[in-house]
Structures are given as structure tokens and as C-alpha cells.
Design an enzyme around this catalytic site. Structure first.
Site, PDB file in Angstrom:
ATOM      1  N   TYR A 178     -10.554 -30.676  21.795  1.00  0.00           N
ATOM      2  CA  TYR A 178     -10.092 -30.332  23.140  1.00  0.00           C
ATOM      3  C   TYR A 178     -10.711 -31.289  24.170  1.00  0.00           C
ATOM      4  CZ  TYR A 178      -8.187 -26.428  20.586  1.00  0.00           C
ATOM      5  OH  TYR A 178      -7.483 -25.679  19.666  1.00  0.00           O
ATOM      6  N   GLY A 308     -16.188 -15.961  11.947  1.00  0.00           N
ATOM      7  CA  GLY A 308     -14.918 -15.772  12.611  1.00  0.00           C
ATOM      8  C   GLY A 308     -14.046 -14.731  11.957  1.00  0.00           C
TER       9      GLY A 308
END
Length: 355
Positions: A178, A308
Site C-alpha cells: 500500500y 488473523g
């Protein structure tokens, strides 16, 4: 076992060392405000030592995916306040991850329908899922130096908004291809000004964002996430042993709450960062068994570990591990978008027993 030893991370007192990693779930409202479903999802997982939210955009330009949340309008703040209140009522701690996706975006997914921004006008490989189906990501528009200063201010404003929404802190997303990672990587950044070229220049933007957030809300409420060598989202890095030590040299004196590392195969670099970093080190070894992650705690390599999908599928994960109970299996088909299925309907032990 070190896993169950309390630990202090910046301004937060953690009851144990198992935290929830940030995971995009694409279930926010169309205006980027969290929904009541989001409130329940995070509330259910409040027994994690720390919740790090899904990536949350600091501005319209920062949005890459459909139905991801923001933290820059009054509606966003009000929606997130319901989330933080619910987590705190259950005794939990929660920080928001600020994620500007940069070139990993498509105009159809943003409120203003503008071309994505990036360090350089280099088109990323891959497609983006939009309301019109999968589409090729366009060539992004290179930010001017003045605009970069504006993006730093967007992060600063979003961090202040996060505190207003009741968050215990902010994690800056400098990983996974990103915007911040794009500046760090030479294959996404071919600038010739003060933000490109040399290692010193390529780390400048990440350092400026981190310093701005820390000065706005306090370094003890600020974390930074990095992923050295991670090729996700068309990133190529050949100089990680130069870039990341230099970055840590620059931001470590700020006294941040923590550094969150997504660990790849480079154990030598991780060991070096462990020695270099002076506050809490959080390590995420995605795809590895829990015992492998817990061993990092016992060896002192990590102070906290994140998980996660296992936390996604097991809202009462710490209790299940403590008691040796079986774990629910995550369903990848329901990871992104949709309704409560694969989101808030994973059973806790008490629910299973009642059934």
C-alpha cells in the site's frame, strides 16, 4: 508460558500476548461508517490481548476496496465509537489501522471517482474487484511534493479522529504494497525528488507520517506495521537490509508503542530488527502453526504475536487455547463482503455447549 504473561505496549496494559491481526472484511456501510454488524464482530473478539482493526482509510483518496471503513468524517467517528465502546465494555483494547491503499485502487471504488494516487505513475499488475466486476487497476497519478505534505496531514487528522472515536491507539499501515510501502520500494517509486532514489529519500514519507501521527496523539498510542520483502500487490524489494534498518533508525527515537512486522523468510533481518528496536515488537508469521508463533514469545524474539484467520474463526480464541479446546476452521469463501455468515456466526465454546 510467556503467552499468558501480561505486557505493556505503549499506553496499553495487555493481559496476555495474543493479539488480533488487521483483516479486511468489506462489511462497512457504503459511506465508510462502521455498521452494527461491525460492532458485534469486534465485541465478540474483545478477549484478544489487543485488536488491530481492518485497514481504515484516512481520506477519499485512501480507499482501495469496496465497503472498507473510513475515519475522517463525523459519521465514521460516531460509528467507530460504538465499536470501541462495545470492546471496552468487554474489557478489551482496540487500535485502528490507518491504511492508504495508494495505487492499489480503482476509481469505481472511491467516493470521488478519481484516479488513484501513488509515488509514481507506475501501473500495478493485477485486477481490482469493483461493483462492475474485476477490472484492471489504472495507471495512478504521481503525487506532487506539496500533495505528499497534504497526505501526511490526512494521517494526522485521521489519528485525531481515531482518538475522538475512543480508540486506544493507531497502527500506521506501512506494509503489503500500500501507499507507504510503495514509497519504500524502488519498483513502485521512481521519483527524483526528496521522496525517491536513495534509501534516505524513500523512507522519508513513512517517517513523516509516523512522526505526524505520534506528535498528534502521542508516541505511546502509535504503532507502525511493515513487511520487508513482501511481494504482495506487485512490490519488489532487493535492498531490505538497507531500507528497513535505516527506517528503524529514523523512527525508533520517537518511542512508538510498537513495531508490527509481517515476517517473511528473512530471519536474519528480523533478528537484526529485534536488536535495533527499543520498544514492543509484534510479530505476525502468517500461515504458520500457533506453536511456532508462541515459540517467538518464549525466545524473546517477539513481545506479542498476532493471528488473523484463526481469530476470525474463533471469537473466544484465548479461552480455547487455555483450555485445549478444538478450534473452528475459517471459511475463506466468506472472508470478504457478505452478511453475518462467516463474520459474526462463528460459535464460541459457550454457544457450542448450549447447542
Amino acid at each position: 508460558m510467556t503467552l499468558w504473561t501480561p505486557f505493556t505496549v505503549g499506553a496499553m496494559e495487555l493481559p496476555h500476548r495474543l493479539a488480533m491481526a488487521p483483516m479486511t472484511r468489506d462489511r462497512s456501510l457504503t459511506d465508510g461508517a462502521p455498521s452494527e454488524l461491525n460492532v458485534e464482530y469486534y465485541r465478540q473478539r474483545a478477549s484478544m490481548a489487543l485488536i488491530i482493526t481492518e485497514g481504515t482509510q484516512p481520506s477519499d483518496d485512501g480507499q482501495g476496496y469496496l465497503l472498507t471503513p473510513g475515519i475522517y468524517t463525523d459519521a465514521h467517528i460516531a460509528g467507530w465509537r460504538k465499536v470501541t465502546d462495545a470492546v471496552h465494555a468487554e474489557g478489551g483494547r482496540i487500535v485502528v489501522q490507518l491504511m492508504h491503499t495508494g495505487r492499489i485502487s480503482h476509481p469505481d471504488n472511491t467516493p470521488h471517482q478519481r484516479t488513484p494516487v501513488a509515488p509514481s505513475a507506475i501501473q500495478p499488475k493485477g485486477v481490482m474487484f469493483t461493483t462492475g466486476g474485476p477490472q484492471e487497476m489504472p495507471v495512478p497519478r504521481a503525487l506532487t511534493a506539496d500533495e505528499i505534505t497534504g497526505v501526511v496531514d490526512e494521517f494526522r487528522y485521521a489519528a485525531a479522529a481515531a482518538v475522538a472515536a475512543g480508540f486506544d491507539g493507531v497502527e500506521i499501515h506501512g506494509a503489503n504494497g500500500y501507499l507507504l510501502h510503495q514509497f519504500l520500494s524502488a519498483n513502485a517509486n521512481n521519483r527524483t525528488d526528496q521522496y525517491g532514489g536513495s534509501v534516505t529519500n524513500r523512507i522519508r514519507f513513512t517517517a513523516e507520517v509516523t512522526s505526524a501521527v505520534a506528535s498528534e496523539i502521542g508516541a505511546d498510542r502509535t504503532g507502525l506495521r511493515i513487511s520487508p520483502g513482501n511481494p504482495y500487490n506487485d512490490i519488489t524489494e532487493h535492498d531490505t537490509h538497507d531500507v528497513y534498518p535505516a527506517l528503524l533508525d529514523t523512527v525508533d527515537p520517537l518511542g512508538l508503542a510498537y513495531l508490527h512486522v509481517i515476517q517473511g523468510p528473512d530471519e536474519e533481518l528480523l533478528q537484526r530488527m529485534r536488536q535495533q528496536w527499543s520498544t514492543a515488537l509484534i510479530v505476525n508469521r502468517a500461515g504458520t502453526p500457533l506453536d511456532t508463533r508462541f515459540a517467538d514469545l518464549d525466545s524473546g524474539l517477539a513481545d506479542v504475536v498476532t493471528v488473523g484467520a484463526t481469530a476470525l474463526a474463533n471469537p473466544d480464541l484465548p479461552h480455547r487455547i487455555r483450555t485445549g479446546a478444538p478450534l473452528n476452521e475459517p471459511d475463506p469463501a466468506t472472508f470478504y463482503g457478505g452478511d453475518h455468515r462467516g463474520y459474526t456466526d462463528y460459535p464460541a465454546l459457550t454457544t457450542t455447549a448450549a447447542s
